[in-house]
Design a protein around this motif. Sequence first.
Motif, PDB file in Angstrom:
ATOM      1  N   MET A   1     -43.877 -12.256   7.277  1.00 36.86           N
ATOM      2  CA  MET A   1     -43.366 -12.965   6.092  1.00 36.86           C
ATOM      3  C   MET A   1     -44.101 -14.302   5.914  1.00 36.86           C
ATOM      4  N   ARG A   2     -44.416 -14.630   4.689  1.00 38.19           N
ATOM      5  CA  ARG A   2     -45.105 -15.898   4.450  1.00 38.19           C
ATOM      6  C   ARG A   2     -44.170 -17.085   4.690  1.00 38.19           C
ATOM      7  N   ILE A   3     -44.771 -18.176   5.085  1.00 39.18           N
ATOM      8  CA  ILE A   3     -43.984 -19.412   5.207  1.00 39.18           C
ATOM      9  C   ILE A   3     -44.063 -20.117   3.855  1.00 39.18           C
ATOM     10  N   SER A   4     -42.930 -20.454   3.276  1.00 42.23           N
ATOM     11  CA  SER A   4     -42.955 -21.114   1.975  1.00 42.23           C
ATOM     12  C   SER A   4     -42.478 -22.555   2.112  1.00 42.23           C
ATOM     13  N   ASP A   5     -42.954 -23.423   1.172  1.00 38.99           N
ATOM     14  CA  ASP A   5     -42.436 -24.790   1.188  1.00 38.99           C
ATOM     15  C   ASP A   5     -41.073 -24.825   0.491  1.00 38.99           C
ATOM     16  N   VAL A 290     -48.589 -14.499 -10.658  1.00 34.42           N
ATOM     17  CA  VAL A 290     -48.262 -14.772  -9.246  1.00 34.42           C
ATOM     18  C   VAL A 290     -47.126 -13.854  -8.780  1.00 34.42           C
ATOM     19  N   TYR A 291     -46.060 -13.770  -9.569  1.00 32.86           N
ATOM     20  CA  TYR A 291     -44.955 -12.865  -9.203  1.00 32.86           C
ATOM     21  C   TYR A 291     -45.470 -11.428  -9.061  1.00 32.86           C
ATOM     22  N   ASN A 292     -46.299 -10.987 -10.021  1.00 30.32           N
ATOM     23  CA  ASN A 292     -46.801  -9.609  -9.980  1.00 30.32           C
ATOM     24  C   ASN A 292     -47.553  -9.364  -8.666  1.00 30.32           C
ATOM     25  N   SER A 370     -28.253  -1.728 -16.474  1.00 29.53           N
ATOM     26  CA  SER A 370     -27.583  -1.694 -15.165  1.00 29.53           C
ATOM     27  C   SER A 370     -28.541  -2.062 -14.029  1.00 29.53           C
ATOM     28  N   GLU A 371     -29.839  -2.194 -14.330  1.00 29.29           N
ATOM     29  CA  GLU A 371     -30.812  -2.400 -13.247  1.00 29.29           C
ATOM     30  C   GLU A 371     -31.609  -3.709 -13.329  1.00 29.29           C
ATOM     31  N   ILE A 372     -31.469  -4.446 -14.412  1.00 31.13           N
ATOM     32  CA  ILE A 372     -32.362  -5.600 -14.593  1.00 31.13           C
ATOM     33  C   ILE A 372     -31.843  -6.883 -13.948  1.00 31.13           C
ATOM     34  N   VAL A 373     -32.784  -7.652 -13.459  1.00 33.93           N
ATOM     35  CA  VAL A 373     -32.505  -8.993 -12.928  1.00 33.93           C
ATOM     36  C   VAL A 373     -33.601  -9.913 -13.439  1.00 33.93           C
ATOM     37  N   SER A 374     -33.210 -11.045 -13.985  1.00 33.16           N
ATOM     38  CA  SER A 374     -34.202 -12.038 -14.409  1.00 33.16           C
ATOM     39  C   SER A 374     -34.380 -13.047 -13.274  1.00 33.16           C
ATOM     40  N   LEU A 375     -35.620 -13.196 -12.813  1.00 36.71           N
ATOM     41  CA  LEU A 375     -35.907 -14.142 -11.722  1.00 36.71           C
ATOM     42  C   LEU A 375     -36.234 -15.517 -12.308  1.00 36.71           C
ATOM     43  N   VAL A 389     -38.942 -17.065  -3.585  1.00 35.62           N
ATOM     44  CA  VAL A 389     -38.213 -16.042  -4.348  1.00 35.62           C
ATOM     45  C   VAL A 389     -38.696 -14.657  -3.924  1.00 35.62           C
ATOM     46  N   ALA A 390     -40.022 -14.486  -3.884  1.00 33.04           N
ATOM     47  CA  ALA A 390     -40.583 -13.164  -3.551  1.00 33.04           C
ATOM     48  C   ALA A 390     -40.190 -12.757  -2.137  1.00 33.04           C
ATOM     49  N   ASP A 391     -40.234 -13.708  -1.204  1.00 31.49           N
ATOM     50  CA  ASP A 391     -39.843 -13.379   0.176  1.00 31.49           C
ATOM     51  C   ASP A 391     -38.416 -12.860   0.233  1.00 31.49           C
ATOM     52  N   GLU A 392     -37.537 -13.501  -0.518  1.00 31.83           N
ATOM     53  CA  GLU A 392     -36.127 -13.072  -0.499  1.00 31.83           C
ATOM     54  C   GLU A 392     -35.960 -11.724  -1.181  1.00 31.83           C
TER      55      GLU A 392
END
Length: 419
Positions: A1-5, A290-292, A370-375, A389-392
């Motif tokens: 897992m990446r270390i994030s600030d 970046v998210y992609n 029923s499946e969508i989440v906005s980040l 966010v991506a790590d979680e």
Amino acid sequence: MRISDNSADSIPFLDLITPHLELEQELTGVFRRALLSAGFIGGPMVEEFEKAFAEFCGTSDAIAISSGTDALRFAIMACGVQPGDVVVTVPHTFIATTEAISQAGAVPEFVDIDEDTYNISVEKLQHFLEEQCTWSRWGKLVSRRSGRFVTAVVPVHLYGQMADMDAILELAGRYDLTVIEDACQAHGAEYFSAKRNRWMTSGSMGRAAAFSFYPGKNLGACGEAGAVTTNDSSVADKIRMLRDHGQSKKYYHDVEGYNGRLDAIQAGLLHTKLAHLTRWNLQRRDRAVVYNRLLSGNHGLGLPFEPSWSRAVYHLYVVRTAQRDNMIAHLKRAAIGTGIHYPVPLHLQKAYTSLKYCADDFPVSARVASEIVSLPMFPQLTEGQQIRVADEVLAFTSRNHSKPAEGDENLLVPAEQTA
Ligand SMILES: Cc1ncc(COP(=O)(O)O)c(C=O)c1O
């Protein structure tokens, strides 16, 4: 897992404070200008913003309105939709789309969305027009469902991505329908029109288009605000009347109108922020890249899809998972804000029981809802925050989804269906 600030910090779904602090001096200057001139309604601040926003959208006119909902209502009315007519739109949108249709005196009828883009499905629109409508003996299109005249289509450019406008305009032309864009989430989004052989900006392709400047939008006011854009000067004139009690000249009322004007202070604030919109939109597009990159190859997670003809402005960055509610709870425990846009499709809302749609009438909208989440998505989001966010998200999906069989990479696999 990446270390994030910033790992100890919470990550908001939206940061509305930082951009206002960055522009504090310019924005407070707008208040001063309004106070010193007492120009609170109409006047140069509104006109200057209208001119700049029309230029930004590539239209001849922009008419500032008190909200996006009223902008859409006035656009529908000014385009000649008559009380009792059917206006076709999608069930997967904010209710303001259909409120505006109803408040214009018309009736919404739905067509399902495309599974990849979440915008109106051109195939389903074609099917609706071919199979669910008929021609009256007066040569007008009639909905078999309601027996009403079908006169307009409102494609919604959801999440900041334009609908497939060439195809929609082509179909609309064939069936004599007016196209009014709901561009409330798509300020500056672009579409490559093969027909015109150039990129077109959101709000410039339909007969008219409505924008919302609700504070969280890509271009947001410090309160309620909206606008209509159009290249049709007769539509623009009607909207100017409708927003101002139906008067063409002070106290001469051609029609009964509304109080739908935009405050001069909001227009001034929007004009100031408009100068930064292209940069903010590019920053949103960078955040999406970046998210992609961080989230791709993550089995069980659907990522946003941008067709080659689209340059989306990512009002929202929406992912899909069969474990939506659990993922939101996981992210909440990690102090990461999320949203659901929108959890219940309009045909299943209590407000629309009178339309008598069935639960399975629009299966794609129902499944997507029923499946969508906005980040978290906003221009000032840092790469460190995105990594966290991506790590979680990855920590959640790796625990809750198994790897699909070869060739099934895009399938969503609910945890309860796996070992
Ligand atoms: C798709 C869509 N249409 C219409 C509106 C209405 O805009 P407003 O809230 O400014 O009235 C919104 C606002 O959220 C929207 O997202």
